[in-house]
Structure formats: structure tokens, C-alpha cells
Write a protein that holds these residues in place. Structure first.
Motif, PDB file in Angstrom:
ATOM      1  N   MET A  16       0.548  -9.086  44.099  1.00  0.00           N
ATOM      2  CA  MET A  16       0.807 -10.265  43.278  1.00  0.00           C
ATOM      3  C   MET A  16       1.764 -10.007  42.123  1.00  0.00           C
ATOM      4  SD  MET A  16      -2.974 -11.988  43.056  1.00  0.00           S
ATOM      5  CE  MET A  16      -2.338 -13.333  42.067  1.00  0.00           C
ATOM      6  N   ASN A  17       1.996  -8.756  41.767  1.00  0.00           N
ATOM      7  CA  ASN A  17       2.876  -8.442  40.647  1.00  0.00           C
ATOM      8  C   ASN A  17       4.322  -8.340  41.123  1.00  0.00           C
ATOM      9  OD1 ASN A  17       0.944  -7.832  38.305  1.00  0.00           O
ATOM     10  ND2 ASN A  17       0.111  -6.544  39.940  1.00  0.00           N
ATOM     11  N   PHE A  18       5.255  -8.644  40.220  1.00  0.00           N
ATOM     12  CA  PHE A  18       6.658  -8.477  40.579  1.00  0.00           C
ATOM     13  C   PHE A  18       7.464  -8.008  39.374  1.00  0.00           C
ATOM     14  CE2 PHE A  18       6.216 -12.961  39.393  1.00  0.00           C
ATOM     15  CZ  PHE A  18       7.287 -13.164  38.538  1.00  0.00           C
ATOM     16  N   GLN A  78      12.012  -5.493  34.361  1.00  0.00           N
ATOM     17  CA  GLN A  78      11.086  -6.163  33.457  1.00  0.00           C
ATOM     18  C   GLN A  78      10.016  -6.848  34.291  1.00  0.00           C
ATOM     19  OE1 GLN A  78      14.243  -9.078  32.052  1.00  0.00           O
ATOM     20  NE2 GLN A  78      12.507 -10.480  32.174  1.00  0.00           N
ATOM     21  N   GLY A  79       8.844  -6.977  33.707  1.00  0.00           N
ATOM     22  CA  GLY A  79       7.752  -7.622  34.421  1.00  0.00           C
ATOM     23  C   GLY A  79       6.444  -7.414  33.685  1.00  0.00           C
ATOM     24  N   LYS A  80       5.405  -8.115  34.144  1.00  0.00           N
ATOM     25  CA  LYS A  80       4.075  -7.986  33.565  1.00  0.00           C
ATOM     26  C   LYS A  80       3.069  -7.816  34.693  1.00  0.00           C
ATOM     27  CE  LYS A  80       4.109 -11.875  31.292  1.00  0.00           C
ATOM     28  NZ  LYS A  80       3.683 -12.973  30.390  1.00  0.00           N
ATOM     29  N   PHE A  81       1.950  -7.166  34.377  1.00  0.00           N
ATOM     30  CA  PHE A  81       0.889  -6.986  35.357  1.00  0.00           C
ATOM     31  C   PHE A  81      -0.072  -8.181  35.310  1.00  0.00           C
ATOM     32  CE2 PHE A  81       1.960  -2.485  34.399  1.00  0.00           C
ATOM     33  CZ  PHE A  81       2.342  -2.107  35.678  1.00  0.00           C
ATOM     34  N   VAL A  82      -0.526  -8.576  36.489  1.00  0.00           N
ATOM     35  CA  VAL A  82      -1.558  -9.596  36.562  1.00  0.00           C
ATOM     36  C   VAL A  82      -2.884  -8.963  36.139  1.00  0.00           C
ATOM     37  CG1 VAL A  82      -2.932 -11.006  38.138  1.00  0.00           C
ATOM     38  CG2 VAL A  82      -0.446 -10.974  38.347  1.00  0.00           C
ATOM     39  N   ASP A  83      -3.552  -9.572  35.173  1.00  0.00           N
ATOM     40  CA  ASP A  83      -4.848  -9.095  34.699  1.00  0.00           C
ATOM     41  C   ASP A  83      -5.945  -9.881  35.412  1.00  0.00           C
ATOM     42  OD1 ASP A  83      -7.104  -8.291  33.406  1.00  0.00           O
ATOM     43  OD2 ASP A  83      -6.480  -8.899  31.390  1.00  0.00           O
ATOM     44  N   PRO A  84      -6.724  -9.242  36.295  1.00  0.00           N
ATOM     45  CA  PRO A  84      -7.751  -9.975  37.046  1.00  0.00           C
ATOM     46  C   PRO A  84      -8.751 -10.704  36.160  1.00  0.00           C
ATOM     47  CG  PRO A  84      -7.426  -7.774  37.950  1.00  0.00           C
ATOM     48  CD  PRO A  84      -6.671  -7.824  36.661  1.00  0.00           C
ATOM     49  N   VAL A  85      -8.987 -10.181  34.964  1.00  0.00           N
ATOM     50  CA  VAL A  85      -9.981 -10.786  34.080  1.00  0.00           C
ATOM     51  C   VAL A  85      -9.461 -12.092  33.473  1.00  0.00           C
ATOM     52  CG1 VAL A  85     -11.375 -10.482  32.005  1.00  0.00           C
ATOM     53  CG2 VAL A  85     -11.012  -8.553  33.557  1.00  0.00           C
ATOM     54  N   GLU A 136      -1.125 -20.677  35.263  1.00  0.00           N
ATOM     55  CA  GLU A 136      -0.100 -19.954  34.506  1.00  0.00           C
ATOM     56  C   GLU A 136       0.818 -19.182  35.445  1.00  0.00           C
ATOM     57  OE1 GLU A 136      -2.106 -17.535  31.669  1.00  0.00           O
ATOM     58  OE2 GLU A 136      -3.025 -19.228  30.614  1.00  0.00           O
ATOM     59  N   TYR A 137       0.228 -18.576  36.490  1.00  0.00           N
ATOM     60  CA  TYR A 137       1.017 -17.800  37.450  1.00  0.00           C
ATOM     61  C   TYR A 137       2.018 -18.702  38.172  1.00  0.00           C
ATOM     62  CZ  TYR A 137       2.027 -14.528  41.276  1.00  0.00           C
ATOM     63  OH  TYR A 137       2.651 -13.698  42.174  1.00  0.00           O
ATOM     64  N   LEU A 138       1.535 -19.846  38.664  1.00  0.00           N
ATOM     65  CA  LEU A 138       2.415 -20.758  39.397  1.00  0.00           C
ATOM     66  C   LEU A 138       3.447 -21.406  38.472  1.00  0.00           C
ATOM     67  CD1 LEU A 138      -0.004 -22.589  41.883  1.00  0.00           C
ATOM     68  CD2 LEU A 138       1.748 -20.885  42.406  1.00  0.00           C
ATOM     69  N   THR A 139       3.063 -21.649  37.226  1.00  0.00           N
ATOM     70  CA  THR A 139       4.024 -22.192  36.257  1.00  0.00           C
ATOM     71  C   THR A 139       5.168 -21.213  36.048  1.00  0.00           C
ATOM     72  OG1 THR A 139       2.323 -23.499  35.122  1.00  0.00           O
ATOM     73  CG2 THR A 139       4.338 -22.993  33.890  1.00  0.00           C
ATOM     74  N   ALA A 140       4.849 -19.911  35.960  1.00  0.00           N
ATOM     75  CA  ALA A 140       5.880 -18.888  35.798  1.00  0.00           C
ATOM     76  C   ALA A 140       6.792 -18.839  37.021  1.00  0.00           C
ATOM     77  CB  ALA A 140       5.234 -17.521  35.563  1.00  0.00           C
ATOM     78  N   VAL A 141       6.216 -18.950  38.220  1.00  0.00           N
ATOM     79  CA  VAL A 141       7.011 -18.991  39.444  1.00  0.00           C
ATOM     80  C   VAL A 141       7.925 -20.214  39.430  1.00  0.00           C
ATOM     81  CG1 VAL A 141       6.921 -19.273  41.962  1.00  0.00           C
ATOM     82  CG2 VAL A 141       5.324 -17.711  40.823  1.00  0.00           C
ATOM     83  N   GLY A 142       7.371 -21.352  39.020  1.00  0.00           N
ATOM     84  CA  GLY A 142       8.161 -22.573  38.947  1.00  0.00           C
ATOM     85  C   GLY A 142       9.312 -22.471  37.963  1.00  0.00           C
ATOM     86  N   GLN A 143       9.079 -21.795  36.846  1.00  0.00           N
ATOM     87  CA  GLN A 143      10.139 -21.615  35.851  1.00  0.00           C
ATOM     88  C   GLN A 143      11.267 -20.743  36.395  1.00  0.00           C
ATOM     89  OE1 GLN A 143       7.822 -20.058  32.595  1.00  0.00           O
ATOM     90  NE2 GLN A 143       7.401 -22.081  31.730  1.00  0.00           N
ATOM     91  N   GLN A 144      10.900 -19.736  37.195  1.00  0.00           N
ATOM     92  CA  GLN A 144      11.925 -18.871  37.786  1.00  0.00           C
ATOM     93  C   GLN A 144      12.830 -19.652  38.732  1.00  0.00           C
ATOM     94  OE1 GLN A 144      12.797 -15.870  37.122  1.00  0.00           O
ATOM     95  NE2 GLN A 144      11.094 -14.964  36.012  1.00  0.00           N
ATOM     96  N   VAL A 145      12.235 -20.465  39.619  1.00  0.00           N
ATOM     97  CA  VAL A 145      13.066 -21.207  40.575  1.00  0.00           C
ATOM     98  C   VAL A 145      13.824 -22.347  39.882  1.00  0.00           C
ATOM     99  CG1 VAL A 145      11.834 -20.612  42.687  1.00  0.00           C
ATOM    100  CG2 VAL A 145      11.032 -22.528  41.316  1.00  0.00           C
TER     101      VAL A 145
END
Length: 333
Positions: free
Chosen positions: A277-279, A79-86, A92-101
Motif C-alpha cells: 500500500m505504500n508508494f 519522497q513518500g510516507k508510510f501507511v500507519d495501520p493504527v 485520507e488515502y483515497l483523497t491523496a490518490v485523487g490529488q495525485q491524478v
């Protein structure tokens, strides 16, 4: 496997997904819009769940039925999502990383294996100057964000909000026992990024460039001290109180790929980084066991430079400090 056993296993997976801090009973009751008593009966296997309920819960907990039913296929569920450059937002990206840890830190047994291609993202937030450079590098080079195409690196333009979210992720990461596998490439990749921006005159000022180099020096010094002590600590803590264990392996041959394997109360989860950047995430037992075996084999062929091997550890970090010193010297010429 009997239906009741499958149902019990399903809810075991669900419990592992939500972490120890969340009530499975209340979460299931909310998802299915039923009472907690009805949720209890389903979790205990006293009442079979319907196909509709299975669909709702599988989506809620992002669980693959292939894995649950242990079907022998060639498919590995991720499972995962692609980072949309636009539409990308660093907050939001760092918040998602923080939620994972944060989820990882909710377990009693928590270990993170990290095969480093670059400096792990958490380490960026020890020092604001390095975090600011990475912020510009990701936007300008990796994402090619329109607002950054012609913009030079200016540390004063780095948002405090972004750094604050990154710091919180670092503080949570510091609660997780870590085994990190590095080679020189793991740390010199960031140095090359800074050097490239220096050579292409992409810094607003030499002062900002010097501050980034100095932040790398301080980071390498902090990581070397953590390796010497064998545990993580806050770099602002004069007493260096241990937060979690830190094992550092040096491998001279294999280049890392930034893949991560975590073990949470015996359950394994793999994080596979792709396109910088995607995982993607999988709990597939076969995949996770294979990745764990790969790490275990790699550690056997690597040198443990935390707590022991003082000579090898000193040599490793001295090479990095010398390279920074040479680039700083060039600034003065």
C-alpha cells in the motif's frame, strides 16, 4: 552552471510540481511572505534567492538539491510516507490518490504507464461491490485493523463516502491517456483474494460473495470493451463517449510490480509501490529515464491487445470469465 541558470531551473521544477492550475508567482509570494512583484523578480532571476528562501521553497515543493545541482552521486532522491495501520483512514488515502491524478490531469500532455501486478486501484471504483471487497481486504488482511480482525465481509457496511472519493479519483484518471501492461497474474491476484475469502468463509453471505464475482465479470467486460475501442469511457454512459486513450499490452512472462511512470508536458515522474500500500515518488531524471526504457523494451516484447489483436484479447478475457464461472458454479453445488 551559472547561479542565474540554476535559479531559473529551480523555478521550472517548482512550476512542474504545482501544476498548470496554480500560479507560481502567487505561491512563491505566499511561501516567502513577499509581494508578487518581488516573487516575479526572483522567478525571472533578477534577484538571487537567499539560502533561507531556498530552504523554505525546497521544503514547500519537496525538491532535492542533488537533483537541482545535478550532482553525480549514487543517491536517488525519493519522497513518500508510510501507511500507519493504527491511524490509517481510507478516506485520507483515497483523497491523496485523487490529488495525485488531479495534478496529472492539469497538464496538457499527460500519459500514465502502469506495470500491473494487480488490478489498478482506479478500476476498483467502476463497481461498488468490488470496491467494498477491496476495502475489507485491505483492512482485514493487509493492515490487520483491530476492528476488522473477526469481521466478515458485508457489502452493506461499506461506507458511501469512501466509494464517492474513489469514484472521483476514477473520473480524473479517465482523463489521462494510459498504457497498461498486464499478464494473467494482474487480474487473477484479485480473484485469488476473493477465492481465499470464499474458502475461509469470510463473507457474511453467499449473496455478497456472488455480487463480488458479478462485479468482477462486469469489470472485465468493461475493460475488454475499452481495449477493443482503444479509449476509456464511463461504464454508465450508453453512448460510450471517449475520455482518453487506453492501450493495453499483454505480457506472458514478466510479472508486474504496480510501478507507475507519468509523463507530464515532457517531464517524467515515477511512483514505486512497496509493501502493498505504500508508494514512493521520484523525479530523478536518470531513474525515470531508466524506468521508461524498461517499459519501452517490455512493450516491444508484449502483445498489444487494444484496438488490434482481437483473437488474443478475446482469449485473454475468456480465461478470466471461465475462472469466475467455475467459482460461481461451486456456490450452487
Amino acid at each position: 552552471m551559472k547561479t542565474a541558470d540554476l535559479q531559473a531551473q529551480f523555478f521550472q521544477y517548482a512550476k512542474a510540481k504545482i501544476g498548470a492550475d496554480t500560479s507560481l508567482v502567487e505561491d512563491v509570494a505566499e511561501a516567502l511572505n513577499i509581494s508578487t512583484d518581488s516573487a516575479y523578480r526572483r522567478i525571472r532571476g533578477e534577484k538571487p534567492i537567499s539560502f533561507e528562501e531556498l530552504y523554505i521553497l525546497s521544503n514547500r515543493y519537496r525538491m532535492s538539491l542533488d537533483t537541482l545541482l545535478q550532482l553525480q552521486t549514487d543517491t536517488i532522491p525519493f519522497q513518500g510516507k508510510f501507511v500507519d495501520p493504527v491511524s490509517f483512514r481510507f478516506t485520507e488515502y483515497l483523497t491523496a490518490v485523487g490529488q495525485q491524478v488531479k495534478y496529472m490531469a492539469s497538464f496538457k500532455q499527460r500519459e500514465m504507464y502502469y506495470l500491473c501486478k494487480d488490478i489498478p486501484i482506479f478500476h476498483h471504483y467502476h463497481y461498488k461491490e468490488l470496491a467494498a471487497f477491496k476495502y475489507f481486504f485491505w483492512h482485514k488482511t493487509l493492515l490487520q485493523s483491530p476492528d476488522f480482525v473477526s469481521k466478515k465481509v458485508s457489502l452493506s457496511d461499506y461506507p458511501d463516502e469512501v466509494f464517492g472519493i474513489g469514484r472521483k479519483a476514477l473520473e480524473t484518471y479517465n482523463q489521462i491517456d494510459s498504457i497498461e501492461l498486464w499478464n494473467l497474474e494482474s487480474l487473477t491476484s484479485t480473484l485469488r483474494q476473493v477465492e481465499y475469502y470464499q474458502d475461509t468463509q469470510s463473507f457474511q453471505s453467499k449473496k455478497d460473495l456472488l455480487l463480488v464475482y458479478e462485479s468482477l465479470e462486469r469489470l472485465f467486460g468493461h475493460l475488454e470493451l475499452q481495449a477493443e475501442l482503444g479509449y476509456k469511457f464511463d461504464h454508465d454512459d450508453p453512448e460510450r463517449k471517449p475520455l482518453s486513450s487506453f492501450k493495453l499490452y499483454y505480457n506472458e512472462v514478466v510479472t508486474g510490480d504496480n510501478s507507475i511512470l507519468v509523463i507530464l508536458d515532457g517531464a517524467k515522474i515515477s511512483f514505486i509501490v512497496h509493501t502493498s500500500m505504500n508508494f514512493m515518488i521520484t523525479r530523478d531524471p536518470g531513474f525515470c529515464d531508466n524506468l521508461y526504457s524498461f517499459y519501452d523494451n517490455l512493450m516491444r516484447k508484449s502483445t498489444l491487445i487494444s484496438s488490434v489483436s482481437e483473437r488474443e484479447r478475446s482469449k485473454f478475457f475468456k480465461l478470466l470469465r471461465n475462472r469466475i464461472a467455475n467459482r460461481k458454479q461451486n456456490l450452487k453445488s
